[in-house]
Design a protein around this motif. Structure first.
Motif, mmCIF file in Angstrom:
data_model
loop_
_atom_site.group_PDB
_atom_site.id
_atom_site.type_symbol
_atom_site.label_atom_id
_atom_site.label_comp_id
_atom_site.label_asym_id
_atom_site.label_seq_id
_atom_site.Cartn_x
_atom_site.Cartn_y
_atom_site.Cartn_z
ATOM 1 N N PRO A 125 0.848 -1.143 -0.098
ATOM 2 C CA PRO A 125 0.041 0.007 -0.122
ATOM 3 C C PRO A 125 0.607 1.361 -0.075
ATOM 4 N N GLY A 126 0.432 2.285 -0.846
ATOM 5 C CA GLY A 126 1.370 3.361 -0.957
ATOM 6 C C GLY A 126 2.268 3.352 -2.128
ATOM 7 N N SER A 127 2.267 2.267 -2.605
ATOM 8 C CA SER A 127 2.979 2.106 -3.950
ATOM 9 C C SER A 127 2.377 2.668 -5.184
ATOM 10 N N ASN A 128 3.027 2.926 -6.183
ATOM 11 C CA ASN A 128 2.378 3.556 -7.494
ATOM 12 C C ASN A 128 2.778 2.519 -8.519
ATOM 13 N N LEU A 129 1.578 2.338 -9.458
ATOM 14 C CA LEU A 129 1.642 1.636 -10.747
ATOM 15 C C LEU A 129 1.582 2.750 -11.866
ATOM 16 N N THR A 130 2.432 2.652 -12.974
ATOM 17 C CA THR A 130 2.243 3.420 -13.938
ATOM 18 C C THR A 130 1.725 2.866 -15.304
ATOM 19 N N PHE A 131 0.887 3.342 -15.687
ATOM 20 C CA PHE A 131 0.258 2.956 -16.930
ATOM 21 C C PHE A 131 1.056 2.949 -18.139
ATOM 22 N N LYS A 132 1.246 1.910 -19.052
ATOM 23 C CA LYS A 132 1.991 2.070 -20.221
ATOM 24 C C LYS A 132 1.364 3.064 -21.321
ATOM 25 N N SER A 133 2.215 3.893 -21.796
ATOM 26 C CA SER A 133 2.000 4.903 -22.852
ATOM 27 C C SER A 133 1.039 4.172 -23.923
ATOM 28 N N GLY A 134 -0.085 4.940 -24.337
ATOM 29 C CA GLY A 134 -1.041 4.380 -25.246
ATOM 30 C C GLY A 134 -1.745 3.076 -25.224
ATOM 31 N N SER A 135 -1.714 2.574 -24.045
ATOM 32 C CA SER A 135 -2.257 1.182 -23.669
ATOM 33 C C SER A 135 -3.790 1.235 -23.408
ATOM 34 N N VAL A 136 -4.172 2.006 -22.271
ATOM 35 C CA VAL A 136 -5.530 1.771 -21.902
ATOM 36 C C VAL A 136 -6.233 2.838 -22.477
ATOM 37 N N LYS A 137 -7.361 2.504 -22.977
ATOM 38 C CA LYS A 137 -8.332 3.399 -23.978
ATOM 39 C C LYS A 137 -9.744 3.008 -23.468
ATOM 40 N N VAL A 138 -10.719 4.027 -23.861
ATOM 41 C CA VAL A 138 -12.043 3.999 -23.565
ATOM 42 C C VAL A 138 -12.254 2.881 -24.540
ATOM 43 N N ASP A 139 -13.429 2.073 -24.103
ATOM 44 C CA ASP A 139 -13.834 1.059 -25.467
ATOM 45 C C ASP A 139 -14.945 1.901 -26.149
ATOM 46 N N GLY A 140 -14.783 1.736 -27.674
ATOM 47 C CA GLY A 140 -15.808 2.141 -28.431
ATOM 48 C C GLY A 140 -15.562 3.297 -28.981
ATOM 49 N N GLU A 141 -14.394 4.137 -28.752
ATOM 50 C CA GLU A 141 -14.063 5.408 -29.181
ATOM 51 C C GLU A 141 -13.148 5.212 -30.174
ATOM 52 N N LEU A 142 -13.234 5.547 -31.495
ATOM 53 C CA LEU A 142 -12.302 5.568 -32.521
ATOM 54 C C LEU A 142 -10.948 6.175 -32.414
ATOM 55 N N TYR A 143 -11.299 7.473 -31.681
ATOM 56 C CA TYR A 143 -9.916 8.316 -31.686
ATOM 57 C C TYR A 143 -9.519 8.463 -30.144
ATOM 58 N N ALA A 144 -9.682 7.448 -29.419
ATOM 59 C CA ALA A 144 -9.544 7.433 -27.971
ATOM 60 C C ALA A 144 -8.409 8.008 -27.426
ATOM 61 N N LEU A 145 -8.121 8.621 -26.458
ATOM 62 C CA LEU A 145 -6.853 8.983 -25.663
ATOM 63 C C LEU A 145 -6.634 8.055 -24.786
ATOM 64 N N ALA A 146 -5.498 7.755 -24.654
ATOM 65 C CA ALA A 146 -4.942 6.693 -23.542
ATOM 66 C C ALA A 146 -4.857 7.082 -22.355
ATOM 67 N N LEU A 147 -4.991 6.459 -21.415
ATOM 68 C CA LEU A 147 -4.656 7.060 -19.873
ATOM 69 C C LEU A 147 -3.190 6.991 -19.604
ATOM 70 N N ASN A 148 -2.793 7.978 -19.196
ATOM 71 C CA ASN A 148 -1.222 8.116 -18.757
ATOM 72 C C ASN A 148 -1.103 8.587 -17.324
ATOM 73 N N GLY A 149 0.317 8.287 -16.763
ATOM 74 C CA GLY A 149 0.390 8.628 -15.568
ATOM 75 C C GLY A 149 0.428 7.390 -14.620
ATOM 76 N N SER A 150 0.227 7.775 -13.208
ATOM 77 C CA SER A 150 0.518 6.887 -12.182
ATOM 78 C C SER A 150 -0.732 6.669 -11.349
ATOM 79 N N ILE A 151 -0.969 5.606 -10.696
ATOM 80 C CA ILE A 151 -2.075 5.367 -9.501
ATOM 81 C C ILE A 151 -1.618 4.736 -8.411
ATOM 82 N N THR A 152 -2.038 5.258 -7.227
ATOM 83 C CA THR A 152 -1.489 4.768 -5.798
ATOM 84 C C THR A 152 -2.340 3.720 -5.329
ATOM 85 N N VAL A 153 -1.857 2.698 -4.828
ATOM 86 C CA VAL A 153 -2.435 1.522 -4.453
ATOM 87 C C VAL A 153 -2.680 1.588 -3.089
ATOM 88 N N THR A 154 -4.029 1.597 -2.627
ATOM 89 C CA THR A 154 -4.482 1.879 -1.260
ATOM 90 C C THR A 154 -4.591 0.389 -0.566
#
Length: 460
Positions: free
Chosen positions: A69-98
């Motif tokens: 807990p308290g560690s960060n996970l960083t998303f891979k650039s261009g990997s996580v996108k909204v489903d069904g959007e043709l020109y979707a922007l990917a999620l960037n940055g990190s999230i903290t695990v609680t």
């Protein structure tokens, strides 16, 4: 662009659950390295499993310096996108695990004697403590001026005063920084009393009525005494002494005889099964009787049926009170006579004169014919040698071919870990499953390489 609502450990600490606000396109996100930039902290064998388009579960693998807990996970650039959007922007940055919403339960358990001999050393253990979440616990011992930080704690009794009571304290902390303490009151006797450790070939806190098992008395004599040792076993139930088998009562080990009736056990059967349901109380016995078959034992089975919250006397083809084997040690029933989506509570009373013993089992009946699985017991009472291959065999009773998947579970208990059984490098040979139509019995075998299982695991 997607966003994260929550990222926290699950209740057992074995997985991390990430909830996204939007549905995610998971078509190319089958593994953790496709989602995150650095997965070393997730451990070897970690898995990323999409429970839905919004929920990602990360099953933590093995290794050192795992995520906390308290560690960060960083998303891979261009990997996580909204489903069904043709020109979707990917999620960037990190999230903290609680931490999980409900803290992982933790319990400190001290095993060891309360009466210490006048001389010699005594070993206390904290390895039965629970709540580790599949990782190592941190231990802190204290007794008078003595301290320790290992899972066991050795005490030289000459450092304590005779006749004085001391409080032995153990503090255990898990990887989520949750901690708890336990205290054991001990006293140094003025005599050289022996130290007795009772061990068994089974987990005595979870022993089955159908098991025959042994209790072993391991006696350690203080170095200042050279006397011999005699043994005398005793047992109590409800503050009453029990009659023990005289053949074992004066030995260094005692055998507890099995009783085949699975008292307290919960079983599931399918109404379409062609097998008979057999409940066996034939190994019930009177400890005071020396013969092999006691003709004076009388049996009486009873049954209650539960359906939609209502409980009433059983009707199994006919009223149960008229069943042909109601007074037999073996109760045989055609499963097809049971009703689906009902629970049956079977009890047997065993009489001898005015004395009576009782056991109960619950049978839940489902639609169809679900497989029945029996894991072959391990040799040596479950004691395995890490330098030898570990052979696990299971028998499945099913009217149709079966698919078998072996895996290990993280129960959150101290010392138990995860072993990836889908990794061929851990196996001596590929998993074997044989589908036969002979009596509807199928067979599956898995062989784990030596030195791959030097921790504790729960297989299923």
């Amino acid at each position: 662009m997607p966003s994260v609502d929550s990222c926290q450990f699950g209740a057992t600490g074995a997985e991390i659950d990430i909830t996204f606000r939007q549905k995610i396109d998971t078509s190319k996100l089958d593994s953790c390295d496709q989602i995150f930039t650095d997965i070393n902290s997730l451990g070897k064998g970690a898995k990323c499993i999409w429970q839905s388009l919004r929920i990602l579960s990360i099953v933590i693998g093995q290794g050192d310096n795992l995520i906390v807990p308290g560690s960060n996970l960083t998303f891979k650039s261009g990997s996580v996108k909204v489903d069904g959007e043709l020109y979707a922007l990917a999620l960037n940055g990190s999230i903290t695990v609680t931490k999980p919403s409900k803290p992982l339960p933790i319990k400190a358990i001290i095993t060891g004697p309360t009466r210490l001999p006048v001389c010699g050393t005594v070993l206390f253990s904290g390895t039965k403590s629970t709540g580790a979440g599949g990782r190592d616990l941190l231990y802190e011992w204290s007794l008078n001026t003595l301290v320790g930080n290992l899972s066991s704690f050795e005490v030289n009794t000459t450092e304590l005063n005779e006749g004085k009571k001391y409080s032995l304290t153990l503090k255990v902390t898990n990887f989520m920084s949750n901690w708890i303490t336990s205290t054991l009151e001990v006293v140094r006797e003025s005599q050289a009393i022996p130290i007795v450790y009772i061990t068994s070939n089974v987990d005595t806190s979870n022993v089955q009525l159908s098991d025959t098992f042994h209790l072993h008395a391991n006696v350690i004599l203080p170095p200042c005494v050279s006397a011999g040792v005699t043994y005398l076993w005793s047992a109590k139930a409800n503050n009453k002494l029990l009659n023990l088998d005289p053949k074992w009562a004066s030995l260094n080990r005692y055998r507890v005889q099995k009783n085949k009736l699975p008292g307290g056990e919960f079983r599931t059967v399918g109404v379409d099964s062609t097998q008979n349901l057999v409940l066996d109380a034939s190994l019930s016995y009177d400890p005071d009787y020396d013969g092999t078959a006691d003709p004076d034992l009388k049996f009486d089975w009873t049954c209650l049926q539960e359906s939609q919250g209502q409980i009433f006397p059983c009707y199994i083809g006919t009223s149960f009170k008229n069943h042909s084997s109601k007074t037999s040690p073996l109760l045989r029933l055609a499963i097809s006579d049971l009703q689906a989506n009902n629970k049956y509570s079977f009890s047997v009373n065993v009489y001898k004169g005015r004395r009576k013993a009782f056991a109960k089992t619950i049978i839940e009946v489902t639609e169809g014919d679900p497989p029945e699985v029996e894991l072959e017991p391990l040799p040596r009472g479950g004691l395995v040698i890490p330098t030898e291959p570990l052979w696990l065999r299971t028998y499945i009773r099913s009217s149709t071919p079966v698919t078998v998947e072996w895996s290990t579970l993280d129960t959150g208990k101290a010392g138990e870990s995860f072993l990836n059984l889908n990794d061929s490098s851990n196996l001596l040979r590929p998993t074997l499953t044989v589908n036969t139509q002979q009596n509807g019995v199928h067979f599956s075998l898995i062989v784990i390489k030596p030195s791959k299982y030097n921790l504790a695991y729960v297989f299923h």
